[in-house]
Design a protein around this motif. Structure first.
Motif, short mmCIF file in Angstrom:
data_model
loop_
_atom_site.label_atom_id
_atom_site.label_comp_id
_atom_site.label_asym_id
_atom_site.label_seq_id
_atom_site.Cartn_x
_atom_site.Cartn_y
_atom_site.Cartn_z
N CYS A 25 -0.25 4.57 0.77
CA CYS A 25 -0.62 5.55 1.78
C CYS A 25 0.10 6.86 1.46
CB CYS A 25 -0.21 5.06 3.16
SG CYS A 25 -1.05 3.52 3.65
N HIS A 38 7.58 1.60 4.04
CA HIS A 38 6.16 1.31 3.85
C HIS A 38 5.95 0.03 3.05
CE1 HIS A 38 2.51 1.60 1.30
NE2 HIS A 38 1.93 2.12 2.38
N HIS A 200 -3.09 0.55 6.84
CA HIS A 200 -2.89 0.96 5.45
C HIS A 200 -4.25 1.40 4.91
CE1 HIS A 200 1.25 -0.23 4.55
NE2 HIS A 200 1.07 -1.31 5.29
N CYS A 204 -4.53 1.11 -0.61
CA CYS A 204 -3.08 0.89 -0.64
C CYS A 204 -2.75 -0.54 -1.02
CB CYS A 204 -2.49 1.21 0.74
SG CYS A 204 -0.71 0.91 0.88
#
Length: 209
Positions: A25, A38, A200, A204
């Motif tokens: 992302c 993340h 997401h 991703c």
């Protein structure tokens, strides 16, 4: 589990291919704390049972409430301090906070000193305890009950929702239960952070659903 590898570069949408060859992302494109968050935590379902699971959700709810109007990077940097001042997000301890604890929190420059959000955190801890009285997993089960039947599948930032019918319904239910600072956007951010919804980007590598 991670999502499928992206196809040609034209299939990435707004996902960014990093120097390590991994698509992420866009907000996690650069190495550092945001990328680590993340890659290891954001969008991961909460595990465990009982108080452990409850505490994980209470922490996420509190941090998302404090994030309102600020950047997540700011909150992430202050997370260790938040954990310290809120007793590891032990709802039993936080629910007992009074004027002395509030004054100490408002004087602590390590956290976001917002009186309304501090008061909301104490009120939310008390609401968590009321749910706990109904059963050890009632709070967590309530949140997870609002998982959508159809997950969003954004390719771009513009396609990524910030609210949903589910987050609106969850917000109303939490408010009915005595929670504060739980508007539809905050509720949706909580759902994203804990994997109840998966936003997401489709390309991703952390996409699960």
């Amino acid at each position: 589990m991670t999502g499928p590898a992206p196809g040609p570069a034209t299939d990435l949408g707004d996902a960014v291919l990093g120097e390590d060859g991994v698509a992420r992302c866009v907000w996690a494109a650069r190495p550092g704390p945001m990328q680590d968050y993340h890659d290891t935590e954001w969008g991961v379902p909460v595990a465990g049972r009982g108080v452990e699971r409850e505490t994980a959700y209470f922490e996420r709810l509190t941090l998302e409430a404090f994030q309102s109007g600020l950047s997540w990077a700011t909150i992430l940097a202050k997370r260790p301090a938040f954990r310290h001042v809120f007793a590891g997000f032990d709802a039993t301890v936080v629910a007992g906070f009074g004027e002395a604890e509030r004054a100490a929190l408002m004087a602590d420059a390590r956290i976001v000193r917002n009186g309304a959000k501090v008061d909301a955190t104490v009120a939310n801890a008390r609401a968590v305890l009321e749910l706990r009285a109904e059963g050890p997993d009632v709070f967590a089960d309530l949140l997870e009950a609002y998982a959508p039947d159809d997950q969003p599948r954004p390719r771009t930032v513009a396609e990524t929702p910030t609210t949903s019918a589910g987050s609106l319904a969850l917000s109303k239910e939490l408010k009915r239960r005595g929670f504060r600072f739980v508007g539809p956007t905050t509720a949706y951010a909580l759902m994203e952070a804990t994997g109840i919804v998966d936003t997401h980007l489709v390309a991703c590598h952390r996409r699960r659903l």
